[in-house]
Design a protein around this motif. Structure first.
Motif, mmCIF file in Angstrom:
data_model
loop_
_atom_site.group_PDB
_atom_site.id
_atom_site.type_symbol
_atom_site.label_atom_id
_atom_site.label_comp_id
_atom_site.label_asym_id
_atom_site.label_seq_id
_atom_site.Cartn_x
_atom_site.Cartn_y
_atom_site.Cartn_z
ATOM 1 N N PHE A 364 0.845 -1.348 -0.199
ATOM 2 C CA PHE A 364 0.158 -0.035 0.179
ATOM 3 C C PHE A 364 0.702 1.318 -0.179
ATOM 4 O O PHE A 364 0.970 2.085 0.980
ATOM 5 N N PRO A 365 1.454 1.684 -1.019
ATOM 6 C CA PRO A 365 2.386 2.528 -1.135
ATOM 7 C C PRO A 365 1.941 4.111 -1.011
ATOM 8 O O PRO A 365 2.917 4.790 -0.459
ATOM 9 N N ASP A 366 0.709 4.165 -1.335
ATOM 10 C CA ASP A 366 0.241 5.534 -1.165
ATOM 11 C C ASP A 366 -0.677 5.628 -0.001
ATOM 12 O O ASP A 366 -1.422 6.867 0.060
ATOM 13 N N ALA A 367 -0.928 4.631 0.924
ATOM 14 C CA ALA A 367 -1.751 4.700 1.998
ATOM 15 C C ALA A 367 -0.920 5.343 3.252
ATOM 16 O O ALA A 367 0.261 4.842 3.513
ATOM 17 N N PRO A 368 -1.581 6.321 4.054
ATOM 18 C CA PRO A 368 -0.785 6.835 5.284
ATOM 19 C C PRO A 368 -1.084 5.846 6.303
ATOM 20 O O PRO A 368 -1.651 5.809 7.157
ATOM 21 N N LEU A 369 -0.161 4.709 6.440
ATOM 22 C CA LEU A 369 -0.340 3.456 7.261
ATOM 23 C C LEU A 369 0.034 4.017 8.860
ATOM 24 O O LEU A 369 0.659 4.918 9.063
ATOM 25 N N LYS A 370 -1.122 3.444 9.465
ATOM 26 C CA LYS A 370 -0.900 3.704 10.947
ATOM 27 C C LYS A 370 -0.433 2.378 11.558
ATOM 28 O O LYS A 370 -0.925 1.283 11.455
ATOM 29 N N TYR A 371 0.843 2.795 12.321
ATOM 30 C CA TYR A 371 1.446 1.457 13.085
ATOM 31 C C TYR A 371 1.404 1.766 14.658
ATOM 32 O O TYR A 371 1.435 2.545 15.279
ATOM 33 N N MET A 372 0.765 0.716 15.160
ATOM 34 C CA MET A 372 0.247 0.564 16.485
ATOM 35 C C MET A 372 1.366 0.091 17.300
ATOM 36 O O MET A 372 1.990 -0.951 16.887
ATOM 37 N N PRO A 373 1.605 0.650 18.534
ATOM 38 C CA PRO A 373 2.767 0.074 19.493
ATOM 39 C C PRO A 373 2.476 -1.409 20.326
ATOM 40 O O PRO A 373 1.396 -1.794 20.276
ATOM 41 N N PRO A 374 3.395 -1.896 20.774
ATOM 42 C CA PRO A 374 3.159 -3.017 21.480
ATOM 43 C C PRO A 374 2.153 -2.954 22.719
ATOM 44 O O PRO A 374 2.365 -1.807 23.383
ATOM 45 N N THR A 375 1.347 -3.911 22.700
ATOM 46 C CA THR A 375 0.297 -3.829 24.095
ATOM 47 C C THR A 375 0.374 -5.154 24.823
ATOM 48 O O THR A 375 0.590 -5.459 26.041
ATOM 49 N N LYS A 376 0.238 -6.244 23.911
ATOM 50 C CA LYS A 376 -0.095 -7.500 24.416
ATOM 51 C C LYS A 376 1.023 -8.084 25.263
ATOM 52 O O LYS A 376 0.778 -8.740 26.150
ATOM 53 N N HIS A 377 2.352 -7.653 24.875
ATOM 54 C CA HIS A 377 3.308 -8.274 25.604
ATOM 55 C C HIS A 377 4.021 -7.401 26.678
ATOM 56 O O HIS A 377 5.078 -7.594 27.046
ATOM 57 N N MET A 378 3.511 -6.076 26.799
ATOM 58 C CA MET A 378 4.024 -5.215 27.838
ATOM 59 C C MET A 378 3.664 -5.785 29.329
ATOM 60 O O MET A 378 2.536 -6.309 29.419
ATOM 61 N N THR A 379 4.473 -5.623 30.067
ATOM 62 C CA THR A 379 4.555 -5.962 31.699
ATOM 63 C C THR A 379 4.523 -5.058 32.558
ATOM 64 O O THR A 379 4.916 -3.756 32.067
ATOM 65 N N GLY A 380 4.669 -5.248 33.830
ATOM 66 C CA GLY A 380 5.089 -4.452 34.838
ATOM 67 C C GLY A 380 6.548 -3.888 34.752
ATOM 68 O O GLY A 380 6.655 -3.015 35.540
ATOM 69 N N ILE A 403 1.987 6.845 9.993
ATOM 70 C CA ILE A 403 1.451 7.672 11.355
ATOM 71 C C ILE A 403 1.959 6.543 12.491
ATOM 72 O O ILE A 403 1.641 5.330 12.183
ATOM 73 N N ILE A 404 2.671 7.013 13.643
ATOM 74 C CA ILE A 404 3.181 6.166 14.646
ATOM 75 C C ILE A 404 2.410 6.601 15.724
ATOM 76 O O ILE A 404 2.661 7.602 16.422
ATOM 77 N N LEU A 405 1.575 5.654 16.441
ATOM 78 C CA LEU A 405 0.958 5.608 17.655
ATOM 79 C C LEU A 405 1.812 5.780 18.897
ATOM 80 O O LEU A 405 2.613 4.511 18.754
ATOM 81 N N ILE A 406 2.337 6.505 19.757
ATOM 82 C CA ILE A 406 3.205 6.453 20.451
ATOM 83 C C ILE A 406 2.939 5.198 21.486
ATOM 84 O O ILE A 406 1.874 5.131 22.154
ATOM 85 N N GLY A 407 4.114 4.657 22.076
ATOM 86 C CA GLY A 407 4.071 3.473 23.099
ATOM 87 C C GLY A 407 4.224 3.840 24.364
ATOM 88 O O GLY A 407 4.901 4.746 24.654
#
Length: 533
Positions: A364-380, A403-407
């Motif tokens: 998808f070269p022309d799409a403004p891709l939204k990249y999501m940060p890690p959540t599933k393997h985040m721990t204390g 687009i980078i969603l901050i972790g």
């Protein structure tokens, strides 16, 4: 050929299969309506407000029409016929009378039907003209204050109180956020009405209302002028009121909306038929308003394994692309989602992530891709979490994500504090600035691990699309293909709000949205390949 040397014939086959898989669903959406689609058309015609108990007038009016004559022909004919026959001052007066049971609706014919249709189309035109004006305002502001280069940094606020959200959003913008998302109150997607006015209480988020949209957009306009760069506003067009929220977003100049073809089905148990019908109208509005959609494939990887299910993400992205294009969205509006959710304990986890992210970038070269940060393997372990977020930011820069969603290092522990957000912004700023245009230098070894993994995922995606074409998309959803969860076509919430259109159906706003080029006279917000900072 790109860095992965993907076979163009395989890519073309994947898109053909996605088109075939999507077509029966698109045809269903073309031939049906829903209570929310009809309410959205009344909102475009100017009807707003609610009774003393908070029930919107659009709900009262659509319910009254449905009870008396049905919705098979749409609300426009009976509503504007009643306005003409009974001399109500406006839609609001008619809706209030209908709520009291004081209006008799009918399906007009002949000259009466023609007159009602003419007036309904004129009212719809006024609403769509308002959306066009708001889009033109965005274009003008982008020219005046400037547009930040990609990747855009995306940050969430979610206090429940719009008046607390506003200073937090402005503070985030001053610290580097380019996109502010106001998380919607938990459970709003299951409400079959849109709350009215500014709200000060919510659950893990703030209610999506027209007034909340207006207040936050005005606040971000102020900070945009202060900073000399346009700050975008995001909310959620999903759930049982997807078409209405999309309409309100267009009227109040939001810039992005979470809008996925299957998220509400899988994670909120909203009926599949209702979702797809509502979604087509909402995306037609988004196309007209110049709104970028954000899709939700990242959520699949919170319930399914990020390696084993990688191909389901690509399949969903291809389907979202097809549904979006059919509804009029330009490629520059397709903010397709994916996520950094591979188990960090897995050998070569980062190499696998690079393969997946680069594959999506090249498909998808022309799409403004939204990249999501890690959540599933985040721990204390917040230190490990902060490091993992840095690897996520690195992958985003290396593969040219838009687009980078901050972790958040405290993901899964508590609702982030302001200090957590500040540290997260510092993390992404460091990686982005230190790497610069690293994407130019990242070229995987031909036939190496990254290239082979990407080709494997693409091949598995083609295989899955072939099965979906044989079995239908609705059946694939029922079988738990996406995100593991099974959702049958006739189950879930909202099916009772679906209506098959009759011959002679009148949808004045739909007619305009379907027959006019949504992008005439407007430039894209920013080319997807803009210079990275």
């Amino acid at each position: 050929m790109g860095k992965l040397n993907l076979d163009p014939q395989v890519v073309a086959k994947a898109r053909r299969l996605a088109e075939r898989a999507a077509e029966p669903v698109i045809e269903m959406a073309r031939t049906h309506t829903t209570v929310s689609v009809e309410r959205a058309q009344l909102r475009l015609a100017g009807l707003s407000g609610a009774d003393a108990d908070g029930r919107p007038w659009v709900n009262h009016l659509v319910d009254a029409v449905r009870d008396q004559v049905g919705l098979e022909h749409g609300v426009a004919l009976p509503v504007w016929d009643a306005l003409r026959r009974e001399s109500y001052a406006d839609l609001s007066a008619l809706a209030q009378a209908a709520a009291l049971g004081a209006v008799t609706f009918r399906l007009p014919s002949g000259d009466d039907a023609a007159a009602a249709t003419t007036h309904a189309r004129a009212a719809a035109r006024e609403g769509i003209t308002r959306i066009d004006r708001r889009r033109a305002e965005r274009d003008q502001l982008l020219t005046e204050v400037g547009d930040p280069p990609k990747p855009w940094v995306y940050l969430i606020v979610a206090t429940g109180d719009i008046y607390e959200d506003i200073p937090q959003a402005q503070a985030a913008a001053r610290e580097g956020a380019d996109v502010v998302a106001v998380i919607r109150s938990t459970g709003q997607s299951l409400l079959d009405f849109v709350p009215e006015g500014a709200t000060r209480e919510g659950y893990a988020g703030t209610y999506a209302t027209q007034e909340n949209f207006r207040l936050m957009r005005a606040a971000l306009d102020d900070v945009s002028k202060e900073l000399g760069r346009y700050v975008r506003l995001t909310n959620y067009a999903s759930g049982l009121c997807m078409p209405e929220i999309a309409t309100l977003a267009g009227l109040e100049r939001l810039d992005m909306m979470l809008n996925d073809c299957m998220y509400g089905i899988i994670f909120r148990d909203i009926n599949p038929r209702r979702t797809f019908i509502d979604q087509r109208f909402s995306r037609q509005v988004h196309a007209r308003a110049g709104i970028v959609i954000n899709t939700g494939e990242d959520n699949y990887l919170t319930t399914a394994d990020a390696v084993d299910a990688a191909h389901t993400v690509v399949v969903s992205q291809l389907l979202n692309e097809r549904f979006g294009r059919e509804a009029g969205l330009a490629d520059s509006q397709l903010g397709l989602g994916h996520a950094f959710e591979i188990n960090p304990a897995l050998p070569d986890s980062f190499r696998l992530e690079l393969a997946h992210a680069q594959l999506v970038r090249e498909l998808f070269p022309d799409a403004p891709l939204k990249y999501m940060p890690p959540t599933k393997h985040m721990t204390g372990n917040v230190f490990a979490g902060y490091l993992l977020d840095a690897f996520f930011n690195l992958a985003g820069v290396m593969t040219g994500q838009s687009i980078i969603l901050i972790g958040m290092m405290t993901e899964g522990i508590h609702t982030p504090w302001l200090s957590d957000r500040d540290l997260a912004l510092e993390n992404v700023r460091y990686v982005r600035d230190a790497c610069g245009a690293l994407a130019e230098d990242f070229v995987p070894r031909p036939d190496g691990f990254v290239v082979q993994r990407a080709k494997q995922v693409l091949s598995e995606s083609v295989d899955l699309l072939e099965r979906i074409c044989d079995d239908t998309l609705l059946q694939a959803i029922a079988d738990g293909t996406f995100g593991v969860t099974r959702r049958p076509a006739d189950g879930g919430k909202g099916l009772d709000g679906v209506v098959e259109r009759a011959d002679g159906y009148v949808g004045p706003a739909l007619d305009i949205l379907e027959t006019e080029d949504p992008h005439a006279g407007h430039r894209p917000q920013t080319p997807a390949g803009s210079v990275q900072r």
